[in-house]
Write an enzyme that holds these catalytic residues in place. Structure first.
Site, PDB file in Angstrom:
ATOM      1  NE  ARG A  96     -40.392 -11.624 -29.764  1.00  0.00           N
ATOM      2  CZ  ARG A  96     -40.875 -11.651 -28.268  1.00  0.00           C
ATOM      3  NH1 ARG A  96     -42.740 -10.773 -27.443  1.00  0.00           N
ATOM      4  NH2 ARG A  96     -40.631 -11.487 -27.804  1.00  0.00           N
ATOM      5  NE  ARG A 139     -37.193 -13.048 -17.439  1.00  0.00           N
ATOM      6  CZ  ARG A 139     -37.901 -11.813 -18.685  1.00  0.00           C
ATOM      7  NH1 ARG A 139     -38.320 -10.907 -18.510  1.00  0.00           N
ATOM      8  NH2 ARG A 139     -37.220 -13.043 -19.831  1.00  0.00           N
TER       9      ARG A 139
HETATM   10  P1  AMP Z   1     -41.348 -12.648 -24.062  1.00  0.00           P
HETATM   11  O1  AMP Z   1     -42.094 -13.366 -22.743  1.00  0.00           O
HETATM   12  O2  AMP Z   1     -42.049 -11.683 -25.162  1.00  0.00           O
HETATM   13  O3  AMP Z   1     -40.009 -12.875 -24.073  1.00  0.00           O
HETATM   14  O4  AMP Z   1     -42.351 -13.571 -25.318  1.00  0.00           O
HETATM   15  C1  AMP Z   1     -42.088 -15.142 -25.715  1.00  0.00           C
HETATM   16  C2  AMP Z   1     -41.949 -16.426 -26.546  1.00  0.00           C
HETATM   17  O5  AMP Z   1     -43.196 -15.864 -26.891  1.00  0.00           O
HETATM   18  C3  AMP Z   1     -41.166 -15.344 -27.570  1.00  0.00           C
HETATM   19  O6  AMP Z   1     -39.853 -15.606 -27.910  1.00  0.00           O
HETATM   20  C4  AMP Z   1     -41.511 -15.933 -28.693  1.00  0.00           C
HETATM   21  O7  AMP Z   1     -41.022 -17.768 -29.494  1.00  0.00           O
HETATM   22  C5  AMP Z   1     -43.123 -15.957 -28.527  1.00  0.00           C
HETATM   23  N1  AMP Z   1     -43.843 -15.006 -28.982  1.00  0.00           N
HETATM   24  C6  AMP Z   1     -44.053 -13.120 -27.803  1.00  0.00           C
HETATM   25  N2  AMP Z   1     -44.809 -12.480 -28.441  1.00  0.00           N
HETATM   26  C7  AMP Z   1     -44.589 -12.673 -30.189  1.00  0.00           C
HETATM   27  C8  AMP Z   1     -44.823 -12.466 -31.291  1.00  0.00           C
HETATM   28  N3  AMP Z   1     -45.422 -10.929 -30.742  1.00  0.00           N
HETATM   29  N4  AMP Z   1     -44.329 -12.513 -32.300  1.00  0.00           N
HETATM   30  C9  AMP Z   1     -44.222 -14.000 -33.047  1.00  0.00           C
HETATM   31  N5  AMP Z   1     -43.807 -15.016 -30.996  1.00  0.00           N
HETATM   32  C10 AMP Z   1     -43.876 -13.986 -29.992  1.00  0.00           C
END
Ligand code: AMP
Length: 231
Positions: A96, A139
């Site tokens: 990310r 969602r």
């Molecule tokens: P997601 O389920 O992929 O939308 O991730 C939810 C939250 O987890 C994000 O908004 C970030 O706060 C954290 N997160 C998930 N993946 C990452 C990553 N690769 N780097 C940093 N924070 C992450």
């Protein structure tokens, strides 16, 4: 369905929150019998279990910001070293940031899959802003089986209840409008540039994520079939 026991290597799914990465990652994982590694899911699990990592990540996630690279990199390194990743894995929500993408490139130069070095297959799911907003605010997910619904486009048969196992559906805390706008801002600033990073390497495959889910799946699987054959 019996998974195809072929060597896939790493599959990276890029795209904004709500672009359909999680949905398609599950299909790929099932089709090839490789793990679906969602950094968001691993972090949420750590928060739920109250681990040290979860304690550090909780407030950051609730604000829609990114968890620091050092924490995420240690976590991903532990996961991709597990034996179930031998033939490959699907990354959903990672990398990310530029630092994460560079780490992954370095990692993949040392890592082999069934004895072979394989470059990552990178897909970028493109979905417009309004569509993303509706997907995220609508969602709902099943905490038991992980199935994802949407109150606007794909509601469960009975309101608020999973069709498959009857569990009450939940809404993610960070799917509130205020946090969504923060997440989308962070995506544009920190993650969108990664599409260019992989495009420059000649590794990026664009996917129209606005098509119906089955059509996106068909495109993703046929792309993998073609690329895996060529590697
Ligand atoms: P997601 O389920 O992929 O939308 O991730 C939810 C939250 O987890 C994000 O908004 C970030 O706060 C954290 N997160 C998930 N993946 C990452 C990553 N690769 N780097 C940093 N924070 C992450």
């Amino acid at each position: 369905m019996t998974p195809k026991a072929v060597t896939v290597g790493s599959v990276i799914l890029l795209g904004a929150p709500g672009a359909g990465k999680g949905t398609q990652a599950k299909v790929i994982a099932q089709q090839y019998g490789i793990p679906h590694i969602s950094t968001g899911d691993i972090l949420r699990d750590n928060v739920a279990r109250g681990t040290d990592l979860g304690k550090k990540a909780k407030a950051i996630m609730e604000k829609g910001e990114l968890v620091p690279d050092t924490l995420v990199l240690d976590m991903v390194e532990d996961r991709v070293d597990c034996p179930d990743c031998d033939r490959g894995f699907v990354l959903d929500g990672f990398p990310r940031t530029a630092a994460q993408a560079e780490w992954l490139d370095r990692f993949l130069t040392t890592r082999t899959f069934a004895g072979r070095h394989l470059p990552p297959i990178v897909m970028n799911f493109q979905v417009g802003y309004n569509q993303l907003l509706q997907r995220l605010t609508g969602r709902r997910s099943c905490p038991t089986c992980g199935r994802i619904y949407n109150v606007y486009f794909q509601p469960p048969r009975r309101e608020g209840v999973c069709d498959f196992d009857g569990a009450p559906l939940i809404q993610r805390k960070d799917d509130s409008e205020e946090v969504i706008s923060e997440r989308l801002k962070n995506y544009e600033r920190q993650t969108l540039p990664l599409a260019d990073y992989y495009r420059r390497q000649g590794r990026l495959y664009e996917v129209n994520g606005e098509l119906p889910r089955e059509q996106v799946t068909a495109e993703v699987l046929s792309l993998l079939e073609r690329l895996r054959g060529e590697q």
